[in-house]
Scaffold this motif. Structure first.
Motif, PDB file in Angstrom:
ATOM      1  N   HIS A   1     -84.902  41.318  29.238  1.00 17.50           N
ATOM      2  CA  HIS A   1     -85.733  41.029  30.406  1.00 17.50           C
ATOM      3  C   HIS A   1     -85.126  41.584  31.687  1.00 17.50           C
ATOM      4  CE1 HIS A   1     -88.216  38.542  27.851  1.00 17.50           C
ATOM      5  NE2 HIS A   1     -87.138  37.892  27.449  1.00 17.50           N
ATOM      6  N   GLY A   2     -84.273  42.573  31.548  1.00 14.52           N
ATOM      7  CA  GLY A   2     -83.719  43.264  32.709  1.00 14.52           C
ATOM      8  C   GLY A   2     -82.469  42.661  33.295  1.00 14.52           C
ATOM      9  N   GLN A   3     -81.987  41.564  32.731  1.00 15.17           N
ATOM     10  CA  GLN A   3     -80.770  40.966  33.268  1.00 15.17           C
ATOM     11  C   GLN A   3     -79.572  41.859  32.956  1.00 15.17           C
ATOM     12  OE1 GLN A   3     -82.713  39.600  30.891  1.00 15.17           O
ATOM     13  NE2 GLN A   3     -82.961  37.386  31.156  1.00 15.17           N
TER      14      GLN A   3
ATOM     15  N   LEU B   1     -68.722  51.213  15.537  1.00 19.00           N
ATOM     16  CA  LEU B   1     -69.961  51.302  16.308  1.00 19.00           C
ATOM     17  C   LEU B   1     -69.822  50.482  17.582  1.00 19.00           C
ATOM     18  CD1 LEU B   1     -72.693  50.967  13.520  1.00 19.00           C
ATOM     19  CD2 LEU B   1     -71.837  53.052  14.602  1.00 19.00           C
ATOM     20  N   PHE B   2     -70.014  51.141  18.731  1.00 18.19           N
ATOM     21  CA  PHE B   2     -69.935  50.477  20.026  1.00 18.19           C
ATOM     22  C   PHE B   2     -71.331  50.337  20.622  1.00 18.19           C
ATOM     23  CE2 PHE B   2     -65.429  52.259  20.635  1.00 18.19           C
ATOM     24  CZ  PHE B   2     -64.854  51.061  20.237  1.00 18.19           C
ATOM     25  N   SER B   3     -71.606  49.189  21.215  1.00 21.83           N
ATOM     26  CA  SER B   3     -72.896  48.957  21.856  1.00 21.83           C
ATOM     27  C   SER B   3     -72.678  48.390  23.249  1.00 21.83           C
ATOM     28  CB  SER B   3     -73.733  47.970  21.023  1.00 21.83           C
ATOM     29  OG  SER B   3     -74.937  47.660  21.689  1.00 21.83           O
ATOM     30  N   HIS B   4     -73.265  49.057  24.244  1.00 23.88           N
ATOM     31  CA  HIS B   4     -73.194  48.560  25.620  1.00 23.88           C
ATOM     32  C   HIS B   4     -74.503  48.901  26.324  1.00 23.88           C
ATOM     33  CE1 HIS B   4     -71.687  47.055  29.275  1.00 23.88           C
ATOM     34  NE2 HIS B   4     -70.409  47.177  28.986  1.00 23.88           N
ATOM     35  N   PRO B   5     -75.596  48.174  25.993  1.00 23.48           N
ATOM     36  CA  PRO B   5     -76.901  48.467  26.601  1.00 23.48           C
ATOM     37  C   PRO B   5     -76.864  48.364  28.121  1.00 23.48           C
ATOM     38  CG  PRO B   5     -77.127  46.945  24.758  1.00 23.48           C
ATOM     39  CD  PRO B   5     -75.664  47.061  25.047  1.00 23.48           C
TER      40      PRO B   5
ATOM     41  N   GLY C   1     -81.427  50.859  26.186  1.00 21.77           N
ATOM     42  CA  GLY C   1     -81.705  49.451  26.371  1.00 21.77           C
ATOM     43  C   GLY C   1     -81.233  48.650  25.171  1.00 21.77           C
ATOM     44  N   VAL C   2     -81.413  47.328  25.250  1.00 26.28           N
ATOM     45  CA  VAL C   2     -80.936  46.465  24.185  1.00 26.28           C
ATOM     46  C   VAL C   2     -81.929  46.424  23.027  1.00 26.28           C
ATOM     47  CG1 VAL C   2     -81.964  44.337  25.108  1.00 26.28           C
ATOM     48  CG2 VAL C   2     -79.905  44.212  23.690  1.00 26.28           C
TER      49      VAL C   2
END
Length: 268
Positions: free
Chosen positions: A45-47, A36-40, A114-115
């Motif tokens: 808070h938008g950073q 499983l790969f995650s790259h939001p 998004g995250v």
């Protein structure tokens, strides 16, 4: 459960089989690896979030089995809790999750790219509820020890994580994964594979003076567990199979129907 029955033919470049759940564990006994790969797109808070070379990690993991002709079933997918639940219910032997992390959570993705910060306890409950947890989990993320300990509580026998107070360089994570899975593929024990991964990081020329420090950040959990076991000891020669479903170019939501034809309104 790594003894493959001789009836299955695994040819190189075999087309996608439509997902990890298409591999029937009763008919095939080669390991099933879920990655499983995650790259939001951005943090809560938008950073902006640091860029990870997930494609290089994907290639390193697959080639680890391809180069040693080990017929592992590998499924790559986006790290959402929905995908994790689906794959856990279908069954997987090894779980690899890669992406950003914090001391108390992992950065998964939500439906908009998004995250989605998932706490360790939430992951523990997911794995416990699904039943029959993976034997091995590699939590490739900064500060992932606490999440790794939660996975141990869920019944995972072998967990690779990163020290709670440490960040890990992307290059170090990729090098460790490459040699860790290669060692597992040729029948080394989990402990030996872990040591091989650390040694490879310490010797990596691209990490330079940081190599030894990066190598020391990995942890094998539980500390008192029996990791002197091989998870891939008597697999017949073959080729790994990528059972991933075709991923969309983006997981951003589609345009709302009531926005159709309103370009001029938006312009004004």
């Amino acid at each position: 459960a790594c003894h493959k029955k001789g009836s299955a033919s695994l040819a190189p470049n075999q087309p996608s089989l439509g997902g990890i759940n298409s591999v029937n564990a009763a008919e095939t006994a080669y390991p099933r690896l879920l990655v499983l790969f995650s790259h939001p797109l951005a943090a809560e808070h938008g950073q902006p979030m640091g860029i990870l070379d997930l494609e290089a990690e994907r290639k390193a993991i697959f080639r680890a089995f391809e180069s040693h002709k080990v017929p592992v079933s590998v499924c790559f997918d986006i790290a959402t809790t929905e995908n994790l639940s689906r794959h856990l219910l279908a069954g997987c032997d090894w779980l690899h999750r890669s992406g950003h992390g914090s001391p108390s959570s992992l950065a998964f993705e939500n439906r908009s790219g998004g995250v989605h910060a998932v706490q360790g306890d939430a992951l523990r409950r997911l794995l416990s509820a699904a039943g029959n947890p993976p034997r091995l989990c590699f939590v490739s993320a900064c500060h992932s020890r606490s999440v790794g300990e939660a996975l141990v509580e869920a019944g995972v026998q072998h967990v690779v994580a990163v020290d709670l107070d440490q960040r890990i360089l992307d290059r170090a994570a990729i090098v460790f994964a490459r040699d860790f899975y290669q060692a597992l593929a040729v029948g080394r024990t989990v402990r030996q594979a872990f040591d091989m991964g650390k040694a490879a990081v310490a010797a990596d020329p691209d990490l330079g003076v940081k190599a030894e420090q990066e190598s020391s950040k990995f942890r094998l959990l539980p500390d008192s567990g029996n990791h002197d076991v091989s998870l891939c000891q008597a697999v017949q020669s073959g080729q790994p199979v990528d059972t991933s479903e075709a991923l969309p170019e983006t997981n951003l939501p589609t345009r709302r129907p009531d926005f159709t034809g309103r370009a001029q309104d938006l312009h004004w």
